[in-house]
Write a protein that holds these residues in place. Structure first.
Motif, PDB file in Angstrom:
ATOM      1  N   MET A  75       0.862  -1.175   0.000  1.00 51.70           N
ATOM      2  CA  MET A  75       0.000   0.000   0.000  1.00 51.70           C
ATOM      3  C   MET A  75       0.904   1.233   0.000  1.00 51.70           C
ATOM      4  SD  MET A  75      -3.075  -0.870   2.691  1.00 51.70           S
ATOM      5  CE  MET A  75      -3.928   0.671   2.319  1.00 51.70           C
ATOM      6  N   ALA A  76       0.646   2.172  -0.890  1.00 54.95           N
ATOM      7  CA  ALA A  76       1.435   3.398  -0.981  1.00 54.95           C
ATOM      8  C   ALA A  76       0.949   4.385   0.076  1.00 54.95           C
ATOM      9  CB  ALA A  76       1.339   3.985  -2.379  1.00 54.95           C
ATOM     10  N   THR A  77       1.247   4.058   1.317  1.00 57.52           N
ATOM     11  CA  THR A  77       0.844   4.890   2.449  1.00 57.52           C
ATOM     12  C   THR A  77       1.819   4.648   3.589  1.00 57.52           C
ATOM     13  OG1 THR A  77      -1.008   5.493   3.889  1.00 57.52           O
ATOM     14  CG2 THR A  77      -0.735   3.152   3.404  1.00 57.52           C
ATOM     15  N   GLY A  78       1.683   5.420   4.651  1.00 54.61           N
ATOM     16  CA  GLY A  78       2.536   5.258   5.815  1.00 54.61           C
ATOM     17  C   GLY A  78       2.138   4.059   6.657  1.00 54.61           C
ATOM     18  N   HIS A  79       2.808   3.910   7.779  1.00 53.08           N
ATOM     19  CA  HIS A  79       2.655   2.736   8.632  1.00 53.08           C
ATOM     20  C   HIS A  79       1.319   2.699   9.383  1.00 53.08           C
ATOM     21  CE1 HIS A  79       4.161  -0.768  10.667  1.00 53.08           C
ATOM     22  NE2 HIS A  79       3.960  -0.233  11.843  1.00 53.08           N
ATOM     23  N   ASP A  80       0.530   3.732   9.266  1.00 51.29           N
ATOM     24  CA  ASP A  80      -0.781   3.783   9.902  1.00 51.29           C
ATOM     25  C   ASP A  80      -1.868   3.940   8.841  1.00 51.29           C
ATOM     26  OD1 ASP A  80      -0.009   3.737  12.739  1.00 51.29           O
ATOM     27  OD2 ASP A  80       0.946   5.651  12.269  1.00 51.29           O
ATOM     28  N   PRO A  81      -2.060   2.936   7.999  1.00 51.04           N
ATOM     29  CA  PRO A  81      -3.026   3.087   6.911  1.00 51.04           C
ATOM     30  C   PRO A  81      -4.454   3.281   7.400  1.00 51.04           C
ATOM     31  CG  PRO A  81      -2.341   0.803   7.078  1.00 51.04           C
ATOM     32  CD  PRO A  81      -1.460   1.604   8.001  1.00 51.04           C
ATOM     33  N   MET A  82      -4.729   2.905   8.634  1.00 47.41           N
ATOM     34  CA  MET A  82      -6.071   3.120   9.160  1.00 47.41           C
ATOM     35  C   MET A  82      -6.367   4.604   9.326  1.00 47.41           C
ATOM     36  SD  MET A  82      -3.683   2.378  11.292  1.00 47.41           S
ATOM     37  CE  MET A  82      -3.288   1.504  12.731  1.00 47.41           C
ATOM     38  N   VAL A  83      -5.303   5.429   9.336  1.00 45.30           N
ATOM     39  CA  VAL A  83      -5.451   6.877   9.416  1.00 45.30           C
ATOM     40  C   VAL A  83      -5.221   7.509   8.041  1.00 45.30           C
ATOM     41  CG1 VAL A  83      -4.550   9.003  10.466  1.00 45.30           C
ATOM     42  CG2 VAL A  83      -4.700   6.902  11.827  1.00 45.30           C
TER      43      VAL A  83
END
Length: 99
Positions: A76-84
């Motif tokens: 996923m092209a996102t940071g370590h907190d994808p829930m945020v």
């Protein structure tokens, strides 16, 4: 993330319990391999500690060959907190896991 997202997370943070670092882990690759599992790698930014695991989850010899059958690894092209930082995308991944 920053701004309102960072403030939202800061209000909800609690101390991490120490037991995961001090208790002995009774781990059975065969038991874990008996259920479907998904490894999600967050890549924006990458984390060195997590990057070290990525080659393993794609290695046919990992866990004596028990990891790959029944598993999948996605990025996923996102940071370590994808829930945020990417809640809709993460929700879709989790829904796909439930099928």
């Amino acid at each position: 993330f920053c701004g309102e997202d960072a403030a939202w997370v800061a209000r909800r943070q609690t101390p991490h319990p120490g037991h995961p670092y001090s208790d002995v882990l009774e781990f059975s690759p065969a038991r874990v391999a008996s259920v479907p599992r998904t490894y999600i790698r967050c890549t924006q930014p990458t984390l060195a500690t997590m990057d070290a695991i990525w080659p393993r989850v794609k290695d046919p010899a990992f866990w004596d060959g028990l990891w790959l059958p029944g598993s999948r690894a996605i990025e996923m092209a996102t940071g370590h907190d994808p829930m945020v930082s990417a809640p809709h995308e993460l929700t879709q991944v989790l829904l796909d896991c439930a099928v």
